[in-house]
Design a protein around this motif. Structure first.
Motif, mmCIF file in Angstrom:
data_model
loop_
_atom_site.group_PDB
_atom_site.id
_atom_site.type_symbol
_atom_site.label_atom_id
_atom_site.label_comp_id
_atom_site.label_asym_id
_atom_site.label_seq_id
_atom_site.Cartn_x
_atom_site.Cartn_y
_atom_site.Cartn_z
ATOM 1 N N PHE A 90 0.862 -1.178 0.000
ATOM 2 C CA PHE A 90 0.000 0.000 0.000
ATOM 3 C C PHE A 90 0.900 1.230 0.000
ATOM 4 C CE2 PHE A 90 -2.743 -3.298 1.657
ATOM 5 C CZ PHE A 90 -3.943 -3.039 1.029
ATOM 6 N N TRP A 91 0.769 2.020 -1.045
ATOM 7 C CA TRP A 91 1.618 3.191 -1.274
ATOM 8 C C TRP A 91 0.940 4.387 -0.614
ATOM 9 C CZ3 TRP A 91 6.220 2.090 -3.014
ATOM 10 C CH2 TRP A 91 7.036 3.053 -3.581
ATOM 11 N N SER A 92 1.537 4.914 0.446
ATOM 12 C CA SER A 92 0.929 6.016 1.195
ATOM 13 C C SER A 92 1.682 7.301 0.878
ATOM 14 C CB SER A 92 0.982 5.715 2.703
ATOM 15 O OG SER A 92 0.368 6.744 3.442
ATOM 16 N N TYR A 93 1.003 8.235 0.225
ATOM 17 C CA TYR A 93 1.653 9.466 -0.221
ATOM 18 C C TYR A 93 0.585 10.517 -0.447
ATOM 19 C CZ TYR A 93 -0.108 8.411 -4.900
ATOM 20 O OH TYR A 93 -0.927 8.155 -5.975
ATOM 21 N N THR A 94 1.000 11.761 -0.634
ATOM 22 C CA THR A 94 0.039 12.799 -0.990
ATOM 23 C C THR A 94 0.078 13.008 -2.498
ATOM 24 O OG1 THR A 94 1.457 14.771 -0.889
ATOM 25 C CG2 THR A 94 0.603 13.922 1.210
ATOM 26 N N HIS A 95 -1.093 13.131 -3.082
ATOM 27 C CA HIS A 95 -1.167 13.318 -4.531
ATOM 28 C C HIS A 95 -0.508 14.637 -4.945
ATOM 29 C CE1 HIS A 95 -3.761 9.902 -5.614
ATOM 30 N NE2 HIS A 95 -4.244 10.043 -4.395
ATOM 31 N N ARG A 96 -0.561 15.628 -4.076
ATOM 32 C CA ARG A 96 0.055 16.903 -4.410
ATOM 33 C C ARG A 96 1.576 16.757 -4.533
ATOM 34 N NH1 ARG A 96 -0.118 21.105 -7.501
ATOM 35 N NH2 ARG A 96 0.743 23.007 -6.568
ATOM 36 N N ASP A 97 2.191 15.979 -3.645
ATOM 37 C CA ASP A 97 3.632 15.730 -3.755
ATOM 38 C C ASP A 97 3.959 15.090 -5.103
ATOM 39 O OD1 ASP A 97 4.739 16.739 -1.382
ATOM 40 O OD2 ASP A 97 4.199 14.951 -0.252
ATOM 41 N N ASP A 98 3.135 14.120 -5.512
ATOM 42 C CA ASP A 98 3.373 13.444 -6.784
ATOM 43 C C ASP A 98 3.239 14.421 -7.947
ATOM 44 O OD1 ASP A 98 3.921 11.070 -8.284
ATOM 45 O OD2 ASP A 98 1.809 10.978 -8.838
ATOM 46 N N GLN A 99 2.246 15.300 -7.867
ATOM 47 C CA GLN A 99 2.068 16.307 -8.918
ATOM 48 C C GLN A 99 3.262 17.250 -8.984
ATOM 49 O OE1 GLN A 99 -1.602 18.192 -7.852
ATOM 50 N NE2 GLN A 99 -2.885 16.459 -8.479
ATOM 51 N N LEU A 100 3.695 17.716 -7.822
ATOM 52 C CA LEU A 100 4.812 18.660 -7.783
ATOM 53 C C LEU A 100 6.106 18.035 -8.280
ATOM 54 C CD1 LEU A 100 4.083 20.327 -4.310
ATOM 55 C CD2 LEU A 100 3.805 21.380 -6.563
ATOM 56 N N ASP A 101 6.221 16.706 -8.153
ATOM 57 C CA ASP A 101 7.443 16.026 -8.574
ATOM 58 C C ASP A 101 7.270 15.337 -9.924
ATOM 59 O OD1 ASP A 101 10.110 15.695 -7.955
ATOM 60 O OD2 ASP A 101 9.830 13.743 -7.013
ATOM 61 N N THR B 3 4.636 8.004 -8.175
ATOM 62 C CA THR B 3 3.889 6.857 -8.690
ATOM 63 C C THR B 3 4.770 6.010 -9.603
ATOM 64 O OG1 THR B 3 2.981 8.266 -10.449
ATOM 65 C CG2 THR B 3 1.638 7.940 -8.492
ATOM 66 N N ARG B 4 5.651 6.641 -10.375
ATOM 67 C CA ARG B 4 6.553 5.852 -11.233
ATOM 68 C C ARG B 4 7.513 5.019 -10.380
ATOM 69 N NH1 ARG B 4 6.680 10.581 -14.311
ATOM 70 N NH2 ARG B 4 8.815 11.109 -13.708
ATOM 71 N N LEU B 5 7.908 5.556 -9.219
ATOM 72 C CA LEU B 5 8.779 4.789 -8.329
ATOM 73 C C LEU B 5 8.083 3.508 -7.878
ATOM 74 C CD1 LEU B 5 11.311 4.392 -6.596
ATOM 75 C CD2 LEU B 5 10.275 5.905 -4.876
ATOM 76 N N SER B 6 6.805 3.601 -7.563
ATOM 77 C CA SER B 6 6.073 2.398 -7.146
ATOM 78 C C SER B 6 6.055 1.358 -8.263
ATOM 79 C CB SER B 6 4.639 2.768 -6.744
ATOM 80 O OG SER B 6 3.843 3.091 -7.868
ATOM 81 N N GLU B 7 5.863 1.810 -9.491
ATOM 82 C CA GLU B 7 5.833 0.895 -10.630
ATOM 83 C C GLU B 7 7.192 0.241 -10.847
ATOM 84 O OE1 GLU B 7 4.609 3.573 -13.627
ATOM 85 O OE2 GLU B 7 2.541 3.756 -12.893
#
Length: 378
Positions: free
Chosen positions: A9-20, A25-29
């Motif tokens: 289970f990948w726990s993160y904020t979507h805003r962090d992913d957007q800013l980066d 999400t690519r790291l999880s893949e």
């Protein structure tokens, strides 16, 4: 390798992913792909916690399949710690993992620098979620996140993290349920079901009293703040200017010193006691659900459940009121360096109660899924 499909289970904020730029999400893949190459088994990754599938899988794994094949991977950033949803996930998963003695299933990735995680909270109020994360063997990704995703260093780090997940699955001990030993029991005498329930039942009124006292202190702090606002208005009307406001601010800082210390102590006490007993409560609720209880034990469980629901109700009501108070305190803390230490201490104490709601809400959710009959049933 176990036959159960490994899940992360990948726990993160979507805003962090957007800013980066989607790198989280690519790291999880990439980790999932590296894991499958290493082990031959797929690693299921749940990313979108807003989806029904994420929520269903989360509940199923917590309730029945939290073995060495289930991981929570928090992506730690400053925004992560400000996200109540992310904080809830860490607290809930940590309690379930601890209830089975499987602490290594919580695998934080330190993605953007959070000073409390590496330098401690010197001069800052303690953050209980940071303390949970700091006790785990987190992965340092602060420099790697700036690397090219195709660079040898980045790919090697992904490989090592996937390898670590595989090693945890291979070497993790079997789940060992944690029990809460009542203080009245000798070490050589294992407590029975009724003794443990009675001990925990006796603690619940104390926790409810703590919540009530906490609310009283917060009310007092609000009254002091209103007093200061009135004094500033009066000072302004006399032409006191900023010097007059400064005098009122200094007086408020002095008047808040005692209440801030008390609310800090109450918040820490409440969180510490709940967090300490959380794995045991989770374990015993699970035990109640799985075992064929006697009529006597069923009645004890029903009585205990009623006490828990009263605590849940009190904590929910207090937490909802405190959330708005915490937001206003955070804004006020920016206005005066003299008041900032007290307000930060108050805000941190309030956060502990808000986070404590996560613990009792999870107890309530698990209890709601159990059917042991009504009071008049055998």
């Amino acid at each position: 390798m176990t036959t159960a499909q490994p899940v992360g289970f990948w726990s993160y904020t979507h805003r962090d992913d957007q800013l980066d730029g989607g790198r989280i999400t690519r790291l999880s893949e990439r980790i999932a792909s590296a894991f499958e190459i290493i082990t031959g088994d797929p690693l299921g990754i749940f990313l979108d916690k807003r989806s029904i599938e994420w929520g269903d899988a989360w509940r199923v794994r917590l309730d029945s399949a939290l073995t060495s094949t289930t991981f929570l991977i928090p992506i730690i950033t400053p925004k992560f710690l400000k996200s109540q949803e992310c904080r809830r996930e860490v607290i809930t998963f940590s309690g379930h993992a601890a209830s089975l003695g499987l602490h290594e299933l919580l695998l934080p990735i330190h993605y953007v620098n959070v000073p409390q995680l590496t330098q401690g909270a010197e001069g800052q109020p303690a953050d209980e979620v940071v303390e949970i994360l700091a006790r785990r063997q987190w992965v340092d990704w602060r420099e790697l996140r700036l690397d090219d995703e195709e660079s040898p260093a980045y790919r090697q780090a992904v490989h090592e993290l996937a390898l670590r997940l595989a090693e945890i699955i291979e070497t993790a001990p079997p789940p060992m349920p944690v029990e809460v030993t009542p203080s009245s029991q000798d070490d050589e005498e294992l407590p029975g079901f009724i003794e443990i329930m009675a001990e925990m039942e006796g603690a619940l009124p104390t926790w409810q009293d703590t919540i009530q006292r906490f609310a009283e202190i917060i009310t007092l702090i609000g009254e002091e703040t209103q007093w200061a606002a009135g004094e500033m208005t009066a000072s302004d009307s006399r032409g006191g200017g900023f010097a007059g406001r400064m005098r009122v601010t200094q007086a408020l800082a002095t008047r808040l010193s005692g209440p801030a210390e008390e609310v800090d102590a109450l918040g820490a006490k409440y969180w510490t006691e709940l967090a300490a007993i959380d794995p045991g409560v989770i374990g015993f609720i699970r035990r109640i659900a799985e075992e064929d209880l006697s009529a006597e034990d069923k009645q004890v469980a029903r009585d205990f459940f009623k006490e828990v629901e009263q605590l849940v109700s009190a904590t929910r009501e207090s937490a909802m009121q405190l959330q708005g108070f915490s937001d206003s305190v955070g804004e006020a803390a920016q206005g005066s360096s003299r008041l900032r230490p007290q307000f930060r201490k108050i805000q941190a104490a309030v956060q502990k109660v808000i986070d404590s709601r996560t613990i009792v809400d999870e107890w309530s959710r698990m209890i709601d899924d159990i059917d042991i009959g009504d009071d008049d049933q055998p």
